[in-house]
Design a protein around this motif. Sequence first.
Motif, PDB file in Angstrom:
ATOM      1  N   ASN A   1      -7.689  10.614   6.200  1.00  0.00           N
ATOM      2  CA  ASN A   1      -6.717   9.952   7.077  1.00  0.00           C
ATOM      3  C   ASN A   1      -5.986   8.861   6.298  1.00  0.00           C
ATOM      4  N   PRO A   2      -4.824   9.193   5.728  1.00  0.00           N
ATOM      5  CA  PRO A   2      -4.087   8.227   4.904  1.00  0.00           C
ATOM      6  C   PRO A   2      -3.618   6.994   5.680  1.00  0.00           C
ATOM      7  N   LEU A   3      -3.673   7.044   6.999  1.00  0.00           N
ATOM      8  CA  LEU A   3      -3.194   5.927   7.816  1.00  0.00           C
ATOM      9  C   LEU A   3      -4.335   5.143   8.460  1.00  0.00           C
ATOM     10  N   ASN A   4      -5.529   5.251   7.930  1.00  0.00           N
ATOM     11  CA  ASN A   4      -6.670   4.502   8.460  1.00  0.00           C
ATOM     12  C   ASN A   4      -6.477   3.025   8.105  1.00  0.00           C
ATOM     13  N   ALA A   5      -6.076   2.223   9.085  1.00  0.00           N
ATOM     14  CA  ALA A   5      -5.705   0.829   8.841  1.00  0.00           C
ATOM     15  C   ALA A   5      -6.881  -0.003   8.323  1.00  0.00           C
ATOM     16  N   HIS A   6      -8.063   0.229   8.906  1.00  0.00           N
ATOM     17  CA  HIS A   6      -9.244  -0.529   8.471  1.00  0.00           C
ATOM     18  C   HIS A   6      -9.533  -0.269   6.989  1.00  0.00           C
ATOM     19  N   VAL A   7      -9.474   0.979   6.594  1.00  0.00           N
ATOM     20  CA  VAL A   7      -9.747   1.339   5.199  1.00  0.00           C
ATOM     21  C   VAL A   7      -8.660   0.788   4.279  1.00  0.00           C
ATOM     22  N   LEU A   8      -7.402   0.939   4.671  1.00  0.00           N
ATOM     23  CA  LEU A   8      -6.301   0.424   3.851  1.00  0.00           C
ATOM     24  C   LEU A   8      -6.458  -1.076   3.608  1.00  0.00           C
ATOM     25  N   ASN A   9      -6.812  -1.812   4.650  1.00  0.00           N
ATOM     26  CA  ASN A   9      -6.963  -3.264   4.521  1.00  0.00           C
ATOM     27  C   ASN A   9      -8.143  -3.635   3.619  1.00  0.00           C
ATOM     28  N   ASN A  10      -9.308  -3.045   3.903  1.00  0.00           N
ATOM     29  CA  ASN A  10     -10.493  -3.412   3.124  1.00  0.00           C
ATOM     30  C   ASN A  10     -10.377  -2.966   1.667  1.00  0.00           C
ATOM     31  N   TYR A  11      -9.849  -1.764   1.473  1.00  0.00           N
ATOM     32  CA  TYR A  11      -9.691  -1.248   0.106  1.00  0.00           C
ATOM     33  C   TYR A  11      -8.757  -2.169  -0.683  1.00  0.00           C
ATOM     34  N   ALA A  12      -7.637  -2.546  -0.082  1.00  0.00           N
ATOM     35  CA  ALA A  12      -6.681  -3.434  -0.752  1.00  0.00           C
ATOM     36  C   ALA A  12      -7.328  -4.779  -1.078  1.00  0.00           C
ATOM     37  N   TYR A  13      -8.065  -5.316  -0.120  1.00  0.00           N
ATOM     38  CA  TYR A  13      -8.671  -6.636  -0.320  1.00  0.00           C
ATOM     39  C   TYR A  13      -9.717  -6.597  -1.434  1.00  0.00           C
ATOM     40  N   TYR A  14     -10.573  -5.570  -1.414  1.00  0.00           N
ATOM     41  CA  TYR A  14     -11.626  -5.506  -2.431  1.00  0.00           C
ATOM     42  C   TYR A  14     -11.051  -5.217  -3.820  1.00  0.00           C
ATOM     43  N   LEU A  15      -9.974  -4.446  -3.883  1.00  0.00           N
ATOM     44  CA  LEU A  15      -9.301  -4.247  -5.173  1.00  0.00           C
ATOM     45  C   LEU A  15      -8.750  -5.572  -5.695  1.00  0.00           C
ATOM     46  N   SER A  16      -8.210  -6.380  -4.772  1.00  0.00           N
ATOM     47  CA  SER A  16      -7.653  -7.671  -5.195  1.00  0.00           C
ATOM     48  C   SER A  16      -8.763  -8.607  -5.683  1.00  0.00           C
ATOM     49  N   LEU A  17      -9.925  -8.567  -5.040  1.00  0.00           N
ATOM     50  CA  LEU A  17     -11.052  -9.392  -5.504  1.00  0.00           C
ATOM     51  C   LEU A  17     -11.472  -9.006  -6.913  1.00  0.00           C
ATOM     52  N   GLU A  18     -11.384  -7.685  -7.199  1.00  0.00           N
ATOM     53  CA  GLU A  18     -11.762  -7.193  -8.529  1.00  0.00           C
ATOM     54  C   GLU A  18     -10.595  -7.230  -9.515  1.00  0.00           C
ATOM     55  N   LYS A  19      -9.406  -7.621  -9.007  1.00  0.00           N
ATOM     56  CA  LYS A  19      -8.177  -7.635  -9.826  1.00  0.00           C
ATOM     57  C   LYS A  19      -7.926  -6.266 -10.465  1.00  0.00           C
ATOM     58  N   LYS A  20      -8.122  -5.228  -9.651  1.00  0.00           N
ATOM     59  CA  LYS A  20      -7.937  -3.858 -10.122  1.00  0.00           C
ATOM     60  C   LYS A  20      -6.806  -3.198  -9.331  1.00  0.00           C
ATOM     61  N   ASP A  21      -5.985  -2.431 -10.052  1.00  0.00           N
ATOM     62  CA  ASP A  21      -4.975  -1.592  -9.392  1.00  0.00           C
ATOM     63  C   ASP A  21      -4.212  -2.375  -8.320  1.00  0.00           C
ATOM     64  N   LEU A  22      -3.673  -3.528  -8.715  1.00  0.00           N
ATOM     65  CA  LEU A  22      -3.073  -4.455  -7.746  1.00  0.00           C
ATOM     66  C   LEU A  22      -1.795  -3.911  -7.116  1.00  0.00           C
ATOM     67  N   LEU A  23      -1.042  -3.103  -7.841  1.00  0.00           N
ATOM     68  CA  LEU A  23       0.170  -2.529  -7.244  1.00  0.00           C
ATOM     69  C   LEU A  23      -0.197  -1.574  -6.107  1.00  0.00           C
ATOM     70  N   ARG A  24      -1.241  -0.779  -6.310  1.00  0.00           N
ATOM     71  CA  ARG A  24      -1.701   0.102  -5.235  1.00  0.00           C
ATOM     72  C   ARG A  24      -2.234  -0.726  -4.061  1.00  0.00           C
ATOM     73  N   ALA A  25      -2.960  -1.789  -4.399  1.00  0.00           N
ATOM     74  CA  ALA A  25      -3.487  -2.662  -3.348  1.00  0.00           C
ATOM     75  C   ALA A  25      -2.346  -3.255  -2.525  1.00  0.00           C
ATOM     76  N   GLU A  26      -1.271  -3.643  -3.194  1.00  0.00           N
ATOM     77  CA  GLU A  26      -0.118  -4.214  -2.484  1.00  0.00           C
ATOM     78  C   GLU A  26       0.516  -3.188  -1.541  1.00  0.00           C
ATOM     79  N   THR A  27       0.625  -1.946  -2.021  1.00  0.00           N
ATOM     80  CA  THR A  27       1.195  -0.873  -1.186  1.00  0.00           C
ATOM     81  C   THR A  27       0.348  -0.648   0.062  1.00  0.00           C
ATOM     82  N   MET A  28      -0.967  -0.634  -0.113  1.00  0.00           N
ATOM     83  CA  MET A  28      -1.858  -0.402   1.030  1.00  0.00           C
ATOM     84  C   MET A  28      -1.793  -1.562   2.022  1.00  0.00           C
ATOM     85  N   ALA A  29      -1.804  -2.784   1.515  1.00  0.00           N
ATOM     86  CA  ALA A  29      -1.756  -3.947   2.405  1.00  0.00           C
ATOM     87  C   ALA A  29      -0.430  -4.009   3.158  1.00  0.00           C
ATOM     88  N   LYS A  30       0.636  -3.635   2.455  1.00  0.00           N
ATOM     89  CA  LYS A  30       1.957  -3.638   3.106  1.00  0.00           C
ATOM     90  C   LYS A  30       2.013  -2.604   4.229  1.00  0.00           C
TER      91      LYS A  30
END
Length: 581
Positions: A460-489
Motif C-alpha cells: 500500500n504505497p499510500l499507507n500514511a502511518h508507514v510513510l511518516n514513520n519511515y521518513a522520520y526514522y530515515l531522517s534520524l539515521e540521516k539516510k536517503d533524505l531525499l526519499r524521506a522528504e518525498t514520503m513526508a511531503k
Amino acid sequence: MKNKQYIRSLLILSILSISIISCSTAKKIVATTNAANPDFSLEDRQFSYYFHEGIRQRQLKNYDVALEMLLKCEQIDSKNAAAAGEIANVYIETGNVAYAIGYLTNAVALDDNNLWYKSNLANLYLAIGDLKTTTEIYEAAAKTHPEKEELYSNLYELYFRQQRYSEAINALNEIEKQRGITEEVSFEKYRIYSNTGEQKKAEKEIDALIKKFPNDMKYRILRGNIYEETGNNKKALEMYNYALEREPDNGYARISLAEYYEKTGEHDKAAAEMNYALRSKNIDIETKIGILQRYIPLIEDTEEGKTQLPALFETLVEMHPEVVDIYRFYALYLIKYKEFDKAQKEYETILDIDPKNEEAWEQTINLQIVQEKWDSVITLSDKAIEAIPDNPQWYSYRAAVYLQLGKKDEAATACEKGLALAKDDKKLKSEFYGQMADILFDKKEKDSAFVYYDKALENNPLNAHVLNNYAYYLSLEKKDLLRAETMAKKCLEFDPRSSTVLDTYAWVLFQQGYYNLAKRYLQEAMKYGNDSDDTIFEHYGDVLYKTDSKDEAVEMWKKSLEKGNKSEKLKLKIEKKEYVE
C-alpha cells in the motif's frame, strides 16, 4: 453446454405442463378409439405403448431411448399433437432449442386451440430472448382465449420490456375489465403514465382508487405526494390533514407531512412529525431507519434533542428490541457527545443479539483505544477472536496496544498471526508490515525495520502511518533524505494539520540543513499540536539554535523536559546551552 443448462432450468415448469397435456391428450385419443372400436387396432396399441414408454424413459433421463419411442409415435401418427409436444420436451431437457421450437410449433399447428402448447412455445422463445415472437404468440392466444387474464398479464410484461407503453396500457385495461379497479393495475398504469410524461392520466389512476376505496388513506396520502411533486402545496397539505383527521396514528401520513415541512423550511414541524412517525406502530422498521438517518441531524444539536433523542431511542428499543441498527444509531449519537460508557453498553447489546457483528466489535475496541484502556483492548480483542477467528483486524489492534505497552515480542507475535490471516488484503498486510517495522526499529534492528517498511509500501504505497514513520526514522539515521522528504511531503498532502506529520517533515528538512524552512513547519506543528508533545518542543529548540536564537532554544529544551522528555541528550543540551548531535 451453458445454454443447455439455462434452457433446462428456465423451462422446467413448461416441460411439466406439456407432459400433463400430452398424457391427457394421448389417453383421450386411445380411450376414444377404444370405445369406438372394440377390436382396437395394432397401430393404436403400438402408439399407446411407445408414447407412454417414451414419457417413462424421459422421466428416467434415458433421453435416447425416450426419443426413439416418441419418434415411432410420430411415424405411426404424424398428425398427433401430443407426440410432437412430448418430443419437444426431450429436446428441451437435452438443450436442443431449435428442435424443441420446431416440434412445439408443429404441436400448435396440429392443435391450434390448445393454450398450453402456445404458452410453452412462447416461453421457449422468451428463454432465448426473442421477445417479438413471444409477444406474437401471446397476442394470438389472447384472441382465441380472451377470458384468460394471465395472457394479458404476460402481454403487459412483454410490452413494458419492449417499451411499447400504449399496448401495455391496453393489456392492463383488459385485465381491469375482468378484475375491476385494483391497486396493482392502477399503480402499473400510474407508473407508465408518469414515465411517459402523461401526468394528468397518471393522476386519474390515483383518483380512481380514491373513489373506489374512499376509506383507504394510503391513496389520499399518495395523492398528496403527487400534489407536492407538482408544486400544489395547498392541495398536498389538505390531503395529509384529511388522512390524519381520520387516522391520527397513520405513520405514513406523518412521514409525508414531515417531508412537506422540510421542503417548506419548517424544520421544527418536520422534526415533530418524524418523531411521531418513529413511534408509530404501523410503519415498518426499514422505513423507520430511513427516517432516523434524516431525523437525528435535524435535532441532535438542539436543546430539545438532548432530552428527546434518548427518550426516543428508549421507545424504539422497546418496540424493536432485536433491531441492531437502532442501538448502532444511538451509540454513534452518544460517541459524538463523548458518552463513551453509554455507547459501550449499546454495542454490548448489539453483540448480545449478534455475536458476529464485526462493526460492533471494531467500535467497542476503538472506544477503549480512545480512552487509552489498553488492558480492555486486549481483553475485547480476545473475545473478538473467539467470535470471529478469521478476521485479522483483531491482531492489528493487539499489536498496536502491545507496542504502546512496550511488549515488543507480544506485538510481533500478533503481527505474524495477523499476516497469516490477511492473505490477499494488501492494505491490511501493509498495516502489519508497518507494525513489524516499528517493532524492529524500536529493538534497534534498523536495517530489518527498513526492509519491512518497504514491504508495507509495496502492498500500500499510500499507507500514511508507514510513510511518516519511515521518513522520520530515515531522517534520524540521516539516510536517503531525499526519499524521506518525498514520503513526508506525501503525508502532508493527506493531513496538512497533523502536528506529528508537520514535525516529521520539519525534521527531514532540518537534517538537510534547511533550518529556516524547518522552523516554519515546526511552528505549524506547535500551532496544531496539543501542547504535550515533548519531541516537537525539543526539535523547535534545535531549529532555534541553528537560526541564532540560542536563548529561546534553551527555553524550548527546558519545556520539552517539563513535558516529560527524559532524553540524556536533551539534558546535555540544556546543561551546555548548545545543540548536541
